[in-house]
Write an enzyme that holds these catalytic residues in place. Structure first.
Site, PDB file in Angstrom:
ATOM      1  N   HIS A  20      44.454  43.563  41.489  1.00  0.00           N
ATOM      2  CA  HIS A  20      44.626  45.004  41.541  1.00  0.00           C
ATOM      3  C   HIS A  20      45.163  45.429  41.010  1.00  0.00           C
ATOM      4  O   HIS A  20      45.293  46.844  41.069  1.00  0.00           O
ATOM      5  CB  HIS A  20      45.269  44.348  42.649  1.00  0.00           C
ATOM      6  CG  HIS A  20      44.042  43.654  44.055  1.00  0.00           C
ATOM      7  ND1 HIS A  20      43.505  43.986  45.150  1.00  0.00           N
ATOM      8  CD2 HIS A  20      43.145  42.355  43.274  1.00  0.00           C
ATOM      9  CE1 HIS A  20      42.536  43.482  45.612  1.00  0.00           C
ATOM     10  NE2 HIS A  20      43.073  42.266  44.828  1.00  0.00           N
ATOM     11  N   ASP A 131      45.393  49.422  47.991  1.00  0.00           N
ATOM     12  CA  ASP A 131      44.942  49.149  48.186  1.00  0.00           C
ATOM     13  C   ASP A 131      43.864  48.234  49.765  1.00  0.00           C
ATOM     14  O   ASP A 131      44.573  48.747  51.129  1.00  0.00           O
ATOM     15  CB  ASP A 131      45.549  47.474  48.219  1.00  0.00           C
ATOM     16  CG  ASP A 131      44.612  46.103  47.333  1.00  0.00           C
ATOM     17  OD1 ASP A 131      44.813  46.797  46.125  1.00  0.00           O
ATOM     18  OD2 ASP A 131      44.248  45.059  48.034  1.00  0.00           O
TER      19      ASP A 131
END
Ligand code: UDP
Length: 483
Positions: A20, A131
């Site tokens: 990520h 996120d």
């Protein structure tokens, strides 16, 4: 003379895992490159992972604005081992321990909410790209009228597959766990089995988090996708027309790291000398080396590593194999290698223990195939490098990604992993490893796959160039959020 447009300020907040942080770092650089000011939020230890890349980027582009802002993450207070600020830092020999700590880690990130609110209140950025695993960020942003966008880290295909299976309630899909079924409503008659998809116990902590994630997707201002239209047009259309209000695709993000230095610094951990690795590749013929890596999370048992070694040896191919052991086995005898293996494959094979300069290796002309766990970043990096792949999914959404490669793009050969097993993967024999690698390299179908893969790489590069689909989507995003 035109008036200088106002500078866009974007705050990026990645979940603390390599898969990520790396694409979000690339994304922040991409937006800076296009004149925005980028601020990346992370914790003290994770900032160290990102800082080097940012310094390199700033040295190359002194006028561009990009910075890190550090948030507190008191691990011990949150019930986590000291210094465990990244999914990658959990080193336990026991997978159940590792999994329960990881779940605790996911839950602990809610601790950031107050700090995020304070920051949004004082800085008032134009938008927050946070996120998916931070669903509470939508509410925090709403409080200060900051649009919140979601970053899932995966592509359109898996987002659509997951959606279709979820709305069709798996109980209604009448198939036993290992019986293939066609994913309802999804374009392309895609076949999968129950044991390849995540079981969704909605009462579990992770199940509840995932429900919140879906709800916050719906309330957010849209989704940023690391993909390009030409890779998965049917699924991009489906996603935008059926699943979310808005989505912008701006990838492949890995293509924004262009020079040697930038590619080397991407998430780098000290492991091997990049120059030496490239020199080794320089000595090999074009398309003659297979690169094998399972990303930053999967961690195979010794029995599996032994099978990979034996399969590679029998296949007789040149290879670079990245082996990740998270049990701190320094000084221990390496029981995962057959006796005398490295001597026998000397000159043919290279083992990287730890972290590989993946994009540099994939982009090298000697690399001709990629054995991958189908993590979305790896998969897209492989696509951008024009490589056919052996697909070997392990967990997360990787089985969906595999189906994209084998059933839609037709650039891959499945190694035959039947079921999802977090971290360890389904056991694959040496015979299957050898067969898949041979099938990838030799024969008419192999040639077809390679041709198709090379075409996709051309499309990937065109997508991010001026006038390309990702370039245009990025433009419209910037225009919309600047005004
Ligand atoms: N990566 C790397 N070197 C390694 C292992 C991974 O550079 O030795 C990078 C890889 O290029 C990718 C990311 O780490 O950008 C891994 O993300 P992915 O989605 O492929 O898999 P995950 O680690 O999330 O399972």
């Amino acid at each position: 003379m035109g008036i200088n447009p106002r500078k866009l300020h974007i705050i990026f907040f990645p979940f603390m895992a390599y898969g990520h942080m790396i694409p979000i770092l690339d994304m922040a650089k991409l937006f800076s490159n296009r004149g925005a000011k980028s601020t990346i939020l992370t914790t003290p230890l994770n900032s160290k992972i990102l800082q080097k890349s940012i310094d390199t980027f700033k040295n190359l582009n002194p006028s561009l604005e990009i910075e890190i802002q550090i948030f507190d993450f008191p691990c011990v207070e949150l019930g986590l081992p000291e210094g465990c600020e990244n999914v990658d830092f959990f080193t336990s020999k026991n997978n159940d321990d590792r999994l329960s700590l990881t779940i605790k880690f996911f839950m602990s990130t809610r601790f950031f909410k107050d700090q995020l609110e304070k920051l949004l209140e004082t800085t008032r950025p134009d938008c927050l790209i946070a996120d998916m695993f931070f669903p509470w960020a939508t509410e925090a942003a709403e409080k200060y009228n900051v649009p919140r966008l979601v970053f899932h880290g995966t592509g359109y295909f898996s987002l659509c597959s997951e959606y279709c299976i979820r709305v069709h309630n798996p109980q209604k899909i009448e198939a036993s766990s290992c019986e293939p079924f066609v994913i309802p409503d999804l374009p392309g008659n895609i076949v999968i089995t129950q044991e390849q998809i995540a079981d969704r116990d909605e009462e579990s902590e992770m199940g509840k988090l995932m429900i919140e994630v879906k709800e916050s997707d719906g309330k957010s201002s849209g989704v940023i996708v690391n993909s390009f239209y030409e890779l998965e047009p049917d699924y991009a259309d489906f996603y935008k027309s059926v699943i979310v209000k808005r989505a912008w695709h701006i990838g492949p993000l890995s293509l924004c790291s262009r020079g040697f230095e930038e590619k080397t610094e991407r998430g780098k951990k000290a492991s091997i000398d990049e120059a030496e690795c490239l020199k080794w590749l320089d000595s090999k013929k074009p398309d003659s080396v297979i690169y094998i890596s399972f990303g930053s999370v999967a961690c195979f048992k010794n029995e599996q590593l032994l099978e990979i070694a034996a399969g590679l040896e029998v296949s007789g191919t040149n290879f670079i194999w990245v082996v990740r052991k998270n049990d701190g086995n320094k000084g221990e005898k390496e029981e995962w290698l057959p006796e005398g293996f490295e001597e026998r494959v000397a000159g043919k094979g290279m083992i990287i223990r730890g972290w590989a300069p993946q994009v540099l290796i994939l982009d090298h002309q000697a690399t001709g195939g990629f054995v991958t766990h189908c993590g979305w970043n790896s998969l897209l990096e492989g696509v951008a490098a024009g490589l056919p792949m052996v697909t070997w999914p392990v967990g997360a959404e990787q089985f969906y990604n595999e189906k994209l490669v084998t059933q839609v793009l037709k650039t891959g050969v499945s190694v035959g992993a039947k079921k999802r097993v977090t971290y360890m993967g389904d056991f694959i024999s040496r015979e299957k490893v050898n067969e898949a690698v041979r099938e990838l390299l030799v024969g008419k179908e192999a040639e077809e796959r390679r041709k198709q893969a090379k075409q996709l790489a051309v499309m990937a590069k065109a997508a991010v160039e001026e006038g390309g689909s990702s370039f245009n989507d990025l433009n419209s995003f910037i225009e919309e959020f600047t005004s």
